[in-house]
Design an enzyme around this catalytic site. Structure first.
Site, PDB file in Angstrom:
ATOM      1  N   LYS A   1      41.947  26.130  43.369  1.00 20.39           N
ATOM      2  CA  LYS A   1      42.526  27.019  42.356  1.00 20.39           C
ATOM      3  C   LYS A   1      43.887  27.530  42.795  1.00 20.39           C
ATOM      4  O   LYS A   1      44.845  27.532  42.010  1.00 20.39           O
ATOM      5  CB  LYS A   1      41.591  28.196  42.101  1.00 20.39           C
ATOM      6  CG  LYS A   1      42.164  29.256  41.177  1.00 20.39           C
ATOM      7  CD  LYS A   1      41.373  30.537  41.274  1.00 20.39           C
ATOM      8  CE  LYS A   1      41.587  31.227  42.618  1.00 20.39           C
ATOM      9  NZ  LYS A   1      40.765  32.449  42.756  1.00 20.39           N
TER      10      LYS A   1
ATOM     11  N   THR B   1      34.644  35.118  48.861  1.00 17.45           N
ATOM     12  CA  THR B   1      34.560  34.314  50.078  1.00 17.45           C
ATOM     13  C   THR B   1      34.633  35.143  51.357  1.00 17.45           C
ATOM     14  O   THR B   1      33.805  34.954  52.260  1.00 17.45           O
ATOM     15  CB  THR B   1      35.661  33.240  50.068  1.00 17.45           C
ATOM     16  OG1 THR B   1      35.407  32.341  48.992  1.00 17.45           O
ATOM     17  CG2 THR B   1      35.689  32.462  51.373  1.00 17.45           C
TER      18      THR B   1
ATOM     19  N   GLU C   1      23.346  20.578  53.507  1.00 17.77           N
ATOM     20  CA  GLU C   1      24.210  20.756  52.331  1.00 17.77           C
ATOM     21  C   GLU C   1      24.024  19.553  51.420  1.00 17.77           C
ATOM     22  O   GLU C   1      24.204  18.411  51.841  1.00 17.77           O
ATOM     23  CB  GLU C   1      25.676  20.883  52.760  1.00 17.77           C
ATOM     24  CG  GLU C   1      26.669  20.842  51.624  1.00 17.77           C
ATOM     25  CD  GLU C   1      26.415  21.897  50.561  1.00 17.77           C
ATOM     26  OE1 GLU C   1      26.288  21.518  49.383  1.00 17.77           O
ATOM     27  OE2 GLU C   1      26.343  23.099  50.920  1.00 17.77           O
TER      28      GLU C   1
ATOM     29  N   GLY D   1      36.416  36.378  29.852  1.00 16.11           N
ATOM     30  CA  GLY D   1      37.460  37.355  30.139  1.00 16.11           C
ATOM     31  C   GLY D   1      37.467  37.850  31.564  1.00 16.11           C
ATOM     32  O   GLY D   1      38.151  38.819  31.885  1.00 16.11           O
TER      33      GLY D   1
ATOM     34  N   GLU E   1      58.160  48.525  48.391  1.00 15.60           N
ATOM     35  CA  GLU E   1      58.619  49.849  48.814  1.00 15.60           C
ATOM     36  C   GLU E   1      58.236  50.925  47.811  1.00 15.60           C
ATOM     37  O   GLU E   1      58.136  52.111  48.158  1.00 15.60           O
ATOM     38  CB  GLU E   1      60.132  49.854  49.028  1.00 15.60           C
ATOM     39  CG  GLU E   1      60.965  49.660  47.775  1.00 15.60           C
ATOM     40  CD  GLU E   1      62.461  49.631  48.078  1.00 15.60           C
ATOM     41  OE1 GLU E   1      62.986  50.644  48.555  1.00 15.60           O
ATOM     42  OE2 GLU E   1      63.079  48.574  47.847  1.00 15.60           O
TER      43      GLU E   1
ATOM     44  N   ASP F   1      27.182  34.553  47.897  1.00 13.76           N
ATOM     45  CA  ASP F   1      27.027  34.740  46.459  1.00 13.76           C
ATOM     46  C   ASP F   1      25.579  34.675  46.004  1.00 13.76           C
ATOM     47  O   ASP F   1      25.238  35.199  44.942  1.00 13.76           O
ATOM     48  CB  ASP F   1      27.817  33.672  45.704  1.00 13.76           C
ATOM     49  CG  ASP F   1      29.317  33.886  45.802  1.00 13.76           C
ATOM     50  OD1 ASP F   1      29.737  34.820  46.521  1.00 13.76           O
ATOM     51  OD2 ASP F   1      30.071  33.121  45.172  1.00 13.76           O
TER      52      ASP F   1
ATOM     53  N   ARG G   1      34.576  38.086  24.253  1.00 12.01           N
ATOM     54  CA  ARG G   1      33.791  38.910  23.346  1.00 12.01           C
ATOM     55  C   ARG G   1      33.927  40.408  23.606  1.00 12.01           C
ATOM     56  O   ARG G   1      33.606  41.221  22.740  1.00 12.01           O
ATOM     57  CB  ARG G   1      32.319  38.516  23.433  1.00 12.01           C
ATOM     58  CG  ARG G   1      31.679  38.792  24.782  1.00 12.01           C
ATOM     59  CD  ARG G   1      30.248  38.301  24.818  1.00 12.01           C
ATOM     60  NE  ARG G   1      29.604  38.587  26.094  1.00 12.01           N
ATOM     61  CZ  ARG G   1      28.354  38.241  26.398  1.00 12.01           C
ATOM     62  NH1 ARG G   1      27.638  37.578  25.503  1.00 12.01           N
ATOM     63  NH2 ARG G   1      27.839  38.536  27.566  1.00 12.01           N
TER      64      ARG G   1
ATOM     65  N   HIS H   1      63.460  47.890  52.368  1.00 13.65           N
ATOM     66  CA  HIS H   1      64.363  47.721  51.231  1.00 13.65           C
ATOM     67  C   HIS H   1      65.255  46.489  51.407  1.00 13.65           C
ATOM     68  O   HIS H   1      65.695  46.220  52.521  1.00 13.65           O
ATOM     69  CB  HIS H   1      65.245  48.974  51.099  1.00 13.65           C
ATOM     70  CG  HIS H   1      66.167  48.944  49.931  1.00 13.65           C
ATOM     71  ND1 HIS H   1      65.729  49.153  48.641  1.00 13.65           N
ATOM     72  CD2 HIS H   1      67.510  48.720  49.861  1.00 13.65           C
ATOM     73  CE1 HIS H   1      66.765  49.071  47.828  1.00 13.65           C
ATOM     74  NE2 HIS H   1      67.856  48.807  48.531  1.00 13.65           N
TER      75      HIS H   1
ATOM     76  N   CYS I   1      34.179  27.738  47.538  1.00 13.69           N
ATOM     77  CA  CYS I   1      35.555  28.141  47.830  1.00 13.69           C
ATOM     78  C   CYS I   1      36.444  26.947  48.150  1.00 13.69           C
ATOM     79  O   CYS I   1      37.506  26.774  47.558  1.00 13.69           O
ATOM     80  CB  CYS I   1      35.580  29.132  48.985  1.00 13.69           C
ATOM     81  SG  CYS I   1      37.254  29.635  49.430  1.00 13.69           S
TER      82      CYS I   1
ATOM     83  N   GLU J   1      42.563  33.476  35.286  1.00 11.31           N
ATOM     84  CA  GLU J   1      43.342  32.661  36.220  1.00 11.31           C
ATOM     85  C   GLU J   1      43.632  31.285  35.630  1.00 11.31           C
ATOM     86  O   GLU J   1      44.761  30.792  35.682  1.00 11.31           O
ATOM     87  CB  GLU J   1      42.599  32.533  37.553  1.00 11.31           C
ATOM     88  CG  GLU J   1      42.616  33.812  38.376  1.00 11.31           C
ATOM     89  CD  GLU J   1      41.775  33.714  39.632  1.00 11.31           C
ATOM     90  OE1 GLU J   1      42.048  34.461  40.575  1.00 11.31           O
ATOM     91  OE2 GLU J   1      40.829  32.887  39.679  1.00 11.31           O
TER      92      GLU J   1
ATOM     93  N   ALA K   1      17.754  20.974  50.770  1.00  9.32           N
ATOM     94  CA  ALA K   1      16.632  21.537  51.517  1.00  9.32           C
ATOM     95  C   ALA K   1      15.857  22.515  50.643  1.00  9.32           C
ATOM     96  O   ALA K   1      16.450  23.279  49.868  1.00  9.32           O
ATOM     97  CB  ALA K   1      17.120  22.250  52.770  1.00  9.32           C
TER      98      ALA K   1
ATOM     99  N   CYS L   1      38.268  28.782  45.319  1.00  8.05           N
ATOM    100  CA  CYS L   1      39.495  29.461  45.736  1.00  8.05           C
ATOM    101  C   CYS L   1      40.620  28.517  46.148  1.00  8.05           C
ATOM    102  O   CYS L   1      41.768  28.681  45.711  1.00  8.05           O
ATOM    103  CB  CYS L   1      39.210  30.378  46.924  1.00  8.05           C
ATOM    104  SG  CYS L   1      37.628  31.199  46.912  1.00  8.05           S
TER     105      CYS L   1
ATOM    106  N   ALA M   1      42.272  40.001  45.460  1.00  7.73           N
ATOM    107  CA  ALA M   1      43.424  39.449  44.745  1.00  7.73           C
ATOM    108  C   ALA M   1      42.904  38.594  43.598  1.00  7.73           C
ATOM    109  O   ALA M   1      41.933  37.853  43.756  1.00  7.73           O
ATOM    110  CB  ALA M   1      44.297  38.611  45.662  1.00  7.73           C
TER     111      ALA M   1
END
Length: 450
Positions: free
Chosen positions: A51, A311, A35, A176, A440, A303, A199, A435, A43, A182, A115, A48, A341
């Site tokens: 955020k 994720t 890495e 957009g 519900e 991705d 746009r 309820h 993420c 968000e 790498a 994520c 979500a």
């Protein structure tokens, strides 16, 4: 697998790469993971997780405002950007160590280096070291795209938003999609004056049209200056601010411009084209149902393949790869019925087909309700909740469920289980309501509206 330094070498330590590397190592494979930035990937480090922490922070402005309606006297509230960013950084650093430790405990060898791939079984690190591997897994994720306009370098992307030294008083968000929307809600909730330009004809392309309209109206009602069919033509430095020129010649000076105009796979410079790995639109790695590229020893997940840039999808793909190659359990990731979500304000939870998609396949029945939730009544807040079910007219199966409102993401996770199991509208109707809750309404809608 003798003759190789590693049984598996993973390039990229985001959610998909870490899951694949850890599971393979736990199965007894010799695993190396490289890495170049920080373990945890988009993420955890710049997506994520930070955020959602910002979403939580911004929601307190609503809570303070609404408290009076419930009998609370709340003194003047002030948000301290620097204190929040410092607390966020501590949590992200902790999570990065969790990811790195998970690999180490499993027996994988982590490398802090970039790498590149030399041939189907060899990689070279930026340190100069070279290693051979039976299998190579590419999990390098994606990066934000910045439009090619004069002065674009003066703007920022979501990557930089998480480390700003100071909160801007005025900002313009360009885009957009879910990232743009968000951040518009986050920064507006924290007290920044936000103008968002897009746009297209409506924000959140690809989501159900009722959801798109509902969220756009609610964002405007909350104070976001959201404008569609507008775009930025250029940015110029003007004193301490930025002068933004729109496509119709209008100008506005702001403190910050954020581009949220799409993402592209991180494949540049890996050496893939020379090896025969096929790249598709935007540089996405083309893979089959088993995440295998055109080069049999090279796989890709997450991705970087641009299949579904989420994720949990990357994690599922990484798990399936490791189970298939090292666990003796051939597994193909299933990309159907992915619940999602979107942490706009109000929040979105969605799974399955939109109304437009469903109608293109056959006859449907639509059940929809828009109501003011109990949470908003005493608070004096007019914002509504939207809930919608898309039903196959013949089988009565629930094809799609779309929610916008408080805790929509929490609701959709459980609704997705029922829909994946093939629940019908009558199954929803026969389920006892909890309820008093907003959820519900999902099991009490009786009359089709279309």
């Amino acid at each position: 697998m003798s003759g190789f330094d590693f049984d598996l070498f993973v390039i990229g330590a985001g959610s998909g790469g870490v899951r694949a590397g850890r599971v393979a190592a736990e199965a007894g494979a010799r695993v190396g993971v490289a890495e170049e930035y920080r373990y945890g990937g988009t993420c955890v480090i710049r997506g994520c997780v930070p955020k959602k922490l910002m979403v939580y922070a911004s929601a307190f402005s609503d809570a303070f405002e609404d408290a009076a309606g419930f009998g609370w006297d709340v003194g003047p509230a002030r948000f301290d950007w620097a204190r929040f960013i410092a607390a966020k950084d501590v949590e992200i650093a902790r999570l990065e160590q969790v990811y790195r430790a998970a690999l180490t405990r499993a027996g994988a060898q982590p490398f802090a280096a970039r790498a590149t791939i030399l041939d189907p079984h060899r990689v070279r690190l930026s340190t100069g070291a070279e290693y051979s591997a039976k299998h190579i897994l590419i999990a390098t994720g994606g990066r934000p795209v910045v439009p090619d306009i004069p002065g674009a370098e003066l703007g920022v992307t979501s990557n930089e938003m998480f480390g700003l030294a100071a909160q801007p008083a005025r900002m313009m968000i360009v885009g957009g999609g879910y990232v743009a929307c968000e951040f518009a809600g986050i920064m507006n909730g924290l007290g920044t004056r936000v103008r968002q330009v897009y746009r297209g004809a409506q924000i959140l392309r690809g989501f159900d049209d009722d959801l798109r309209d509902h969220v756009a109206d609610a964002m405007r009602a909350r104070g976001v200056a959201l404008e569609v069919e507008r775009d930025v033509a250029r940015i110029d430095r003007e004193g301490d601010g930025l002068r933004v020129t729109l496509d119709d010649g209008e100008t506005e000076t702001v403190d910050l411009v954020m581009f949220a105009t799409g993402r592209e796979p991180n494949t540049a410079g890996l050496g893939l084209g020379e090896l025969g790995v096929h790249l598709g639109r935007g540089g996405a790695i083309e893979v089959d149902a088993w995440s295998q590229t055109a080069v049999p020893s090279i796989y890709a997940v997450g991705d970087v393949t641009a299949r579904a840039q989420l994720t949990p999808v990357a994690i599922r793909e990484g798990q399936a790869f490791a189970d298939t190659i090292f666990g003796g359990k051939p597994t193909r990731p299933d990309h159907s019925l992915i619940p999602t979500a979107v942490f706009t304000q109000p929040e979105i939870g969605t799974v399955g087909l939109t109304e437009t998609e469903a109608r293109s396949r056959g006859a449907v029945a639509i059940y929809r309700t828009v109501f003011r939730p109990m949470l908003n009544v005493l608070a004096g807040r007019e914002e509504r909740v939207l809930m919608k079910l898309v039903i196959d007219a013949m089988s009565r199966k629930v094809l799609g469920c779309h929610v916008s409102g408080h805790a929509a993401g929490e609701m959709i996770q459980l609704a997705a289980v029922a829909i994946r199991m093939g629940a019908t509208k009558e199954d929803f109707d026969a389920t006892m309501a909890v309820h008093p809750t907003a959820a519900e309404e999902l099991v009490t809608m009786r009359a089709a509206v279309a």
